[in-house]
Design a protein around this motif. Structure first.
Motif, PDB file in Angstrom:
ATOM      1  N   TYR A  91       4.430   7.851  40.637  1.00  0.00           N
ATOM      2  CA  TYR A  91       4.616   7.646  39.193  1.00  0.00           C
ATOM      3  C   TYR A  91       3.248   7.724  38.539  1.00  0.00           C
ATOM      4  O   TYR A  91       2.350   6.951  38.874  1.00  0.00           O
ATOM      5  CB  TYR A  91       5.273   6.296  38.937  1.00  0.00           C
ATOM      6  CG  TYR A  91       5.459   5.967  37.475  1.00  0.00           C
ATOM      7  CD1 TYR A  91       5.918   6.929  36.563  1.00  0.00           C
ATOM      8  CD2 TYR A  91       5.186   4.696  36.995  1.00  0.00           C
ATOM      9  CE1 TYR A  91       6.080   6.627  35.223  1.00  0.00           C
ATOM     10  CE2 TYR A  91       5.350   4.383  35.654  1.00  0.00           C
ATOM     11  CZ  TYR A  91       5.800   5.361  34.772  1.00  0.00           C
ATOM     12  OH  TYR A  91       5.962   5.058  33.441  1.00  0.00           O
ATOM     13  N   VAL A  92       3.066   8.693  37.618  1.00  0.00           N
ATOM     14  CA  VAL A  92       1.772   8.831  36.956  1.00  0.00           C
ATOM     15  C   VAL A  92       1.743   7.908  35.743  1.00  0.00           C
ATOM     16  O   VAL A  92       2.548   8.017  34.837  1.00  0.00           O
ATOM     17  CB  VAL A  92       1.480  10.304  36.571  1.00  0.00           C
ATOM     18  CG1 VAL A  92       1.147  11.107  37.799  1.00  0.00           C
ATOM     19  CG2 VAL A  92       2.632  10.955  35.875  1.00  0.00           C
ATOM     20  N   THR A  93       0.813   6.976  35.789  1.00  0.00           N
ATOM     21  CA  THR A  93       0.759   5.919  34.776  1.00  0.00           C
ATOM     22  C   THR A  93      -0.667   5.399  34.656  1.00  0.00           C
ATOM     23  O   THR A  93      -1.364   5.284  35.678  1.00  0.00           O
ATOM     24  CB  THR A  93       1.695   4.747  35.173  1.00  0.00           C
ATOM     25  OG1 THR A  93       1.368   3.603  34.377  1.00  0.00           O
ATOM     26  CG2 THR A  93       1.555   4.371  36.639  1.00  0.00           C
ATOM     27  N   PRO A  94      -1.094   5.077  33.430  1.00  0.00           N
ATOM     28  CA  PRO A  94      -2.445   4.499  33.301  1.00  0.00           C
ATOM     29  C   PRO A  94      -2.575   3.151  34.007  1.00  0.00           C
ATOM     30  O   PRO A  94      -3.675   2.644  34.177  1.00  0.00           O
ATOM     31  CB  PRO A  94      -2.643   4.359  31.783  1.00  0.00           C
ATOM     32  CG  PRO A  94      -1.340   4.631  31.143  1.00  0.00           C
ATOM     33  CD  PRO A  94      -0.447   5.297  32.132  1.00  0.00           C
ATOM     34  N   SER A 137      -3.112   6.697  38.382  1.00  0.00           N
ATOM     35  CA  SER A 137      -3.669   7.053  37.066  1.00  0.00           C
ATOM     36  C   SER A 137      -4.777   8.070  37.263  1.00  0.00           C
ATOM     37  O   SER A 137      -5.444   8.064  38.300  1.00  0.00           O
ATOM     38  CB  SER A 137      -4.250   5.798  36.414  1.00  0.00           C
ATOM     39  OG  SER A 137      -5.069   6.142  35.313  1.00  0.00           O
ATOM     40  N   ILE A 138      -5.000   8.934  36.265  1.00  0.00           N
ATOM     41  CA  ILE A 138      -6.138   9.861  36.405  1.00  0.00           C
ATOM     42  C   ILE A 138      -7.372   9.320  35.690  1.00  0.00           C
ATOM     43  O   ILE A 138      -8.420   9.963  35.696  1.00  0.00           O
ATOM     44  CB  ILE A 138      -5.828  11.301  35.939  1.00  0.00           C
ATOM     45  CG1 ILE A 138      -5.430  11.355  34.471  1.00  0.00           C
ATOM     46  CG2 ILE A 138      -4.787  11.938  36.824  1.00  0.00           C
ATOM     47  CD1 ILE A 138      -5.557  12.766  33.885  1.00  0.00           C
ATOM     48  N   GLY A 139      -7.295   8.166  35.082  1.00  0.00           N
ATOM     49  CA  GLY A 139      -8.493   7.622  34.444  1.00  0.00           C
ATOM     50  C   GLY A 139      -8.125   6.589  33.404  1.00  0.00           C
ATOM     51  O   GLY A 139      -6.957   6.468  33.007  1.00  0.00           O
ATOM     52  N   ASP A 140      -9.142   5.863  32.939  1.00  0.00           N
ATOM     53  CA  ASP A 140      -8.892   4.767  32.006  1.00  0.00           C
ATOM     54  C   ASP A 140      -8.816   5.242  30.561  1.00  0.00           C
ATOM     55  O   ASP A 140      -9.709   4.968  29.749  1.00  0.00           O
ATOM     56  CB  ASP A 140      -9.971   3.684  32.176  1.00  0.00           C
ATOM     57  CG  ASP A 140      -9.771   2.916  33.464  1.00  0.00           C
ATOM     58  OD1 ASP A 140      -8.631   2.912  33.981  1.00  0.00           O
ATOM     59  OD2 ASP A 140     -10.750   2.322  33.955  1.00  0.00           O
ATOM     60  N   TYR A 141      -7.784   6.004  30.281  1.00  0.00           N
ATOM     61  CA  TYR A 141      -7.481   6.439  28.924  1.00  0.00           C
ATOM     62  C   TYR A 141      -5.983   6.711  28.902  1.00  0.00           C
ATOM     63  O   TYR A 141      -5.371   6.906  29.951  1.00  0.00           O
ATOM     64  CB  TYR A 141      -8.269   7.700  28.540  1.00  0.00           C
ATOM     65  CG  TYR A 141      -8.372   8.691  29.657  1.00  0.00           C
ATOM     66  CD1 TYR A 141      -9.475   8.719  30.497  1.00  0.00           C
ATOM     67  CD2 TYR A 141      -7.318   9.583  29.913  1.00  0.00           C
ATOM     68  CE1 TYR A 141      -9.554   9.611  31.541  1.00  0.00           C
ATOM     69  CE2 TYR A 141      -7.398  10.479  30.957  1.00  0.00           C
ATOM     70  CZ  TYR A 141      -8.520  10.485  31.772  1.00  0.00           C
ATOM     71  OH  TYR A 141      -8.594  11.360  32.826  1.00  0.00           O
ATOM     72  N   VAL A 142      -5.399   6.712  27.706  1.00  0.00           N
ATOM     73  CA  VAL A 142      -3.940   6.862  27.636  1.00  0.00           C
ATOM     74  C   VAL A 142      -3.581   8.206  27.025  1.00  0.00           C
ATOM     75  O   VAL A 142      -4.077   8.575  25.959  1.00  0.00           O
ATOM     76  CB  VAL A 142      -3.314   5.715  26.811  1.00  0.00           C
ATOM     77  CG1 VAL A 142      -1.798   5.869  26.750  1.00  0.00           C
ATOM     78  CG2 VAL A 142      -3.685   4.369  27.427  1.00  0.00           C
ATOM     79  N   LEU A 143      -2.743   8.956  27.740  1.00  0.00           N
ATOM     80  CA  LEU A 143      -2.259  10.254  27.265  1.00  0.00           C
ATOM     81  C   LEU A 143      -0.832  10.092  26.733  1.00  0.00           C
ATOM     82  O   LEU A 143      -0.219   9.039  26.903  1.00  0.00           O
ATOM     83  CB  LEU A 143      -2.292  11.258  28.417  1.00  0.00           C
ATOM     84  CG  LEU A 143      -3.689  11.440  29.028  1.00  0.00           C
ATOM     85  CD1 LEU A 143      -3.602  12.197  30.340  1.00  0.00           C
ATOM     86  CD2 LEU A 143      -4.592  12.176  28.057  1.00  0.00           C
ATOM     87  N   THR A 144      -0.321  11.157  26.109  1.00  0.00           N
ATOM     88  CA  THR A 144       1.010  11.039  25.501  1.00  0.00           C
ATOM     89  C   THR A 144       2.136  11.120  26.523  1.00  0.00           C
ATOM     90  O   THR A 144       3.273  10.777  26.235  1.00  0.00           O
ATOM     91  CB  THR A 144       1.222  12.150  24.454  1.00  0.00           C
ATOM     92  OG1 THR A 144       0.976  13.409  25.095  1.00  0.00           O
ATOM     93  CG2 THR A 144       0.291  11.971  23.274  1.00  0.00           C
TER      94      THR A 144
END
Ligand code: ADE
Length: 243
Positions: A91-94, A137-144
């Motif tokens: 599951y891809v999630t911040p 997560s791919i990093g500490d930022y939130v995508l749409t």
């Protein structure tokens, strides 16, 4: 290796991953990438896949049923082709563990991998508890949405699958392979805008070139990524003396 991406935007994923190196790798049969439209699995007559959150709050939530059925359909397909073993579901999630090269190497050992992409405000917690094995997560930022992160991960993992890259060396000598950043590289012409290629690279002395590249890698890592450098000298005490 087979990648399955559960998403509400399959065309976005397939357009992004169907070209260039991964497109060619898929044509040659080294990998396969299938985007599964979660909406195709809803039991709602109007094709609805989201609803309001209990307890109030902004935005809509993806509902458990379509996500569960989409995931089960893929697991059944994998079981039919590959036997009983269930595929990992990412599951891809911040909120997940940060994706790194080491994790890419681990995932590249799998025969099948399922990515679940959330949208809107997220996904009903109950289906996550039921099907997800890894939160990443791919990093500490939130995508749409989860599509871009899933594409990033598929790219990083797929290029490690044997046969995907033409030059087997390029996955070995690259940045992060050894925990170090890659050394600088040069191509023709020998002089460009007054800048010369380092003399040693023209010397033909392979041992010297190798040593120079290693020194450059160490110097660069120390300067740009002191965190990586510190971890490297922990495991390679000789490296600190070299520099
Ligand atoms: N979904 C939204 N933002 C994300 C992130 N940074 N990593 C993974 N999934 C995400």
């Amino acid at each position: 290796m087979h990648f399955y991406i559960l998403t509400l935007f399959p065309e976005m994923v397939m357009q992004g991953l169907g070209t260039s190196i991964l497109g060619r790798a898929a044509e040659r049969g080294h990998i396969s990438i299938e985007a599964v439209n979660i909406r195709d699995h809803t039991l709602d007559r109007h094709g609805k896949v989201d609803d309001y959150t209990y307890g109030g709050g902004a935005g809509m939530l993806m509902q458990a049923q379509p996500v569960y059925d989409a995931c089960m359909a893929v697991q059944e397909k994998i079981a039919a082709a590959d036997g009983e073993k269930k595929a990992r579901v990412v599951y891809v999630t911040p909120q997940g563990e940060i994706f790194r090269q080491e994790m890419a190497r681990e995932f590249a050992k799998e025969e099948n991998l399922i990515f679940l992409c959330g949208h809107y405000e997220g996904i009903d917690e109950r289906v996550l508890e039921e099907v997800v094995t890894d939160y990443v997560s791919i990093g500490d930022y939130v995508l749409t949405g989860g599509e871009l992160p899933a594409m990033v991960m598929v790219d990083a993992i797929a290029r490690l699958v044997p046969g995907v890259l033409h030059n087997a060396d390029s996955a070995v000598t690259e940045t992060f392979h050894d925990g170090l950043l890659e050394y600088p590289q040069y191509s023709r012409p020998e002089v460009w805008r007054g800048r010369k290629v380092p003399e040693i690279l023209l010397s033909g002395d392979h041992a010297k070139v190798d040593r120079w590249r290693r020194d450059q890698s160490l110097e660069r890592t120390k300067r740009l990524r002191p965190d990586l450098y510190a971890a490297y000298v922990e495991t390679h005490p000789d490296a600190a003396e070299d520099k």
